[in-house]
Scaffold this motif. Structure first.
Motif, PDB file in Angstrom:
ATOM      1  N   SER A 150       3.563   3.600 -22.083  1.00 31.24           N
ATOM      2  CA  SER A 150       3.556   4.670 -21.086  1.00 31.24           C
ATOM      3  C   SER A 150       4.245   4.293 -19.787  1.00 31.24           C
ATOM      4  CB  SER A 150       2.101   5.068 -20.780  1.00 31.24           C
ATOM      5  OG  SER A 150       1.371   3.956 -20.280  1.00 31.24           O
ATOM      6  N   VAL A 151       4.615   3.008 -19.626  1.00 31.79           N
ATOM      7  CA  VAL A 151       5.208   2.533 -18.379  1.00 31.79           C
ATOM      8  C   VAL A 151       6.722   2.501 -18.492  1.00 31.79           C
ATOM      9  CG1 VAL A 151       5.366   0.615 -16.756  1.00 31.79           C
ATOM     10  CG2 VAL A 151       3.164   1.179 -17.802  1.00 31.79           C
ATOM     11  N   ASN A 152       7.404   3.076 -17.529  1.00 35.57           N
ATOM     12  CA  ASN A 152       8.863   3.035 -17.468  1.00 35.57           C
ATOM     13  C   ASN A 152       9.252   1.885 -16.544  1.00 35.57           C
ATOM     14  OD1 ASN A 152      11.578   3.588 -17.600  1.00 35.57           O
ATOM     15  ND2 ASN A 152      11.478   5.454 -16.373  1.00 35.57           N
ATOM     16  N   TYR A 153       9.440   0.696 -17.126  1.00 32.99           N
ATOM     17  CA  TYR A 153       9.699  -0.504 -16.331  1.00 32.99           C
ATOM     18  C   TYR A 153      11.072  -0.448 -15.674  1.00 32.99           C
ATOM     19  CZ  TYR A 153       5.702  -2.410 -18.880  1.00 32.99           C
ATOM     20  OH  TYR A 153       4.453  -2.619 -19.417  1.00 32.99           O
ATOM     21  N   LEU A 154      11.149  -0.985 -14.466  1.00 34.48           N
ATOM     22  CA  LEU A 154      12.422  -1.117 -13.765  1.00 34.48           C
ATOM     23  C   LEU A 154      12.907  -2.546 -13.933  1.00 34.48           C
ATOM     24  CD1 LEU A 154      14.583   0.025 -11.841  1.00 34.48           C
ATOM     25  CD2 LEU A 154      13.136  -0.720  -9.926  1.00 34.48           C
ATOM     26  N   GLY A 155      13.963  -2.738 -14.695  1.00 36.87           N
ATOM     27  CA  GLY A 155      14.472  -4.074 -14.958  1.00 36.87           C
ATOM     28  C   GLY A 155      15.307  -4.615 -13.813  1.00 36.87           C
ATOM     29  N   PRO A 156      15.573  -5.916 -13.823  1.00 35.71           N
ATOM     30  CA  PRO A 156      16.373  -6.543 -12.765  1.00 35.71           C
ATOM     31  C   PRO A 156      17.840  -6.138 -12.849  1.00 35.71           C
ATOM     32  CG  PRO A 156      15.917  -8.118 -14.509  1.00 35.71           C
ATOM     33  CD  PRO A 156      15.126  -6.891 -14.844  1.00 35.71           C
ATOM     34  N   VAL A 157      18.552  -6.253 -11.736  1.00 41.71           N
ATOM     35  CA  VAL A 157      19.989  -5.992 -11.756  1.00 41.71           C
ATOM     36  C   VAL A 157      20.748  -7.195 -12.294  1.00 41.71           C
ATOM     37  CG1 VAL A 157      19.944  -4.271  -9.920  1.00 41.71           C
ATOM     38  CG2 VAL A 157      20.264  -6.673  -9.335  1.00 41.71           C
ATOM     39  N   THR A 158      20.188  -8.391 -12.123  1.00 37.91           N
ATOM     40  CA  THR A 158      20.808  -9.583 -12.688  1.00 37.91           C
ATOM     41  C   THR A 158      19.741 -10.651 -12.875  1.00 37.91           C
ATOM     42  OG1 THR A 158      22.702 -11.099 -12.512  1.00 37.91           O
ATOM     43  CG2 THR A 158      21.433 -10.721 -10.505  1.00 37.91           C
ATOM     44  N   VAL A 159      19.969 -11.540 -13.843  1.00 40.38           N
ATOM     45  CA  VAL A 159      19.071 -12.653 -14.105  1.00 40.38           C
ATOM     46  C   VAL A 159      19.883 -13.940 -14.150  1.00 40.38           C
ATOM     47  CG1 VAL A 159      17.438 -11.227 -15.400  1.00 40.38           C
ATOM     48  CG2 VAL A 159      19.242 -12.432 -16.621  1.00 40.38           C
ATOM     49  N   VAL A 160      19.207 -15.067 -13.893  1.00 40.53           N
ATOM     50  CA  VAL A 160      19.824 -16.380 -13.970  1.00 40.53           C
ATOM     51  C   VAL A 160      18.950 -17.238 -14.871  1.00 40.53           C
ATOM     52  CG1 VAL A 160      20.716 -18.362 -12.697  1.00 40.53           C
ATOM     53  CG2 VAL A 160      20.692 -16.108 -11.613  1.00 40.53           C
TER      54      VAL A 160
END
Length: 205
Positions: free
Chosen positions: A108-118
């Motif tokens: 039910s959760v619409n997660y907001l992902g990162p713009v970039t990862v390292v």
């Protein structure tokens, strides 16, 4: 699990108005915070963070940029618009763009992902910075987000489209950046744990 618990301020970004007293609080809470009138702490604006180390607002767009220190595999940078409807950044269901603990994920959760990862073979302790809006290097990196890694002393420039560019010289041979700041013209500085202040210089190439 604290990042997903609505009853605690831990693992969250809070939004309050400190100029006033409301009911039994020594501050007020904006009425449009997501949990006002619902189950959860009224002060919560964002949730699902692990260990945010420095956040800042883009002086031009009001976007919030957050450096979040990872657990096993990824460091991440998130950007949240001023009117975003997605308030959950994922931890501990997600680490970066990958599932970390599936038992804590909710359909039910619409997660907001990162713009970039390292990845952790490149960086292990992220330090969030600022979007560059100064005049000195406007033509080269205007609108670019500057961030660093504490352990490796590396500095990155991130911009949508081209992605991240490694500043290979980093911050000398000492300790990495613990924080960033900007002056009244928008030029970016970094400070390290051993007390050194660095002014950003963009080289050709």
């Amino acid at each position: 699990a604290l990042g997903q618990d609505r009853t605690t301020p831990l693992g969250k970004v809070l939004r309050i108005n400190p100029y006033g007293t409301c009911r039994d609080r020594r501050y007020c809470v904006p009425d449009d915070n997501p949990f006002v009138g619902k189950r959860g702490r009224d002060e919560i604006w964002l949730m699902g963070l692990r260990n945010p180390w420095r956040f800042s607002f883009d002086a031009r767009t009001d976007d919030l940029w957050i450096g979040d220190v990872g657990q096993d595999a990824f460091e991440e940078i998130s950007r949240v618009g001023p009117n975003s409807r997605r308030i959950h950044l994922g931890w501990s269901c997600k680490e970066g763009r990958s599932t970390y603990n599936a038992s804590r994920c909710r359909d039910s959760v619409n997660y907001l992902g990162p713009v970039t990862v390292v990845r952790h073979d490149v960086a292990e302790s992220i330090t969030g910075g600022f979007v560059y809006r100064g005049p000195r290097y406007r033509d080269k990196i205007g609108g670019t987000y500057v961030f660093a890694d504490f352990l490796t002393r590396r500095v990155w420039l991130y911009r949508d489209g081209p992605g991240k560019v490694l500043q290979r010289d980093g911050l000398g041979s000492g300790i990495g950046a613990t924080s960033f700041g900007v002056d009244d013209r928008g030029e970016i500085y970094a400070v390290t744990y051993d007390g050194v202040l660095w002014r950003m210089h963009v080289r050709r190439g």
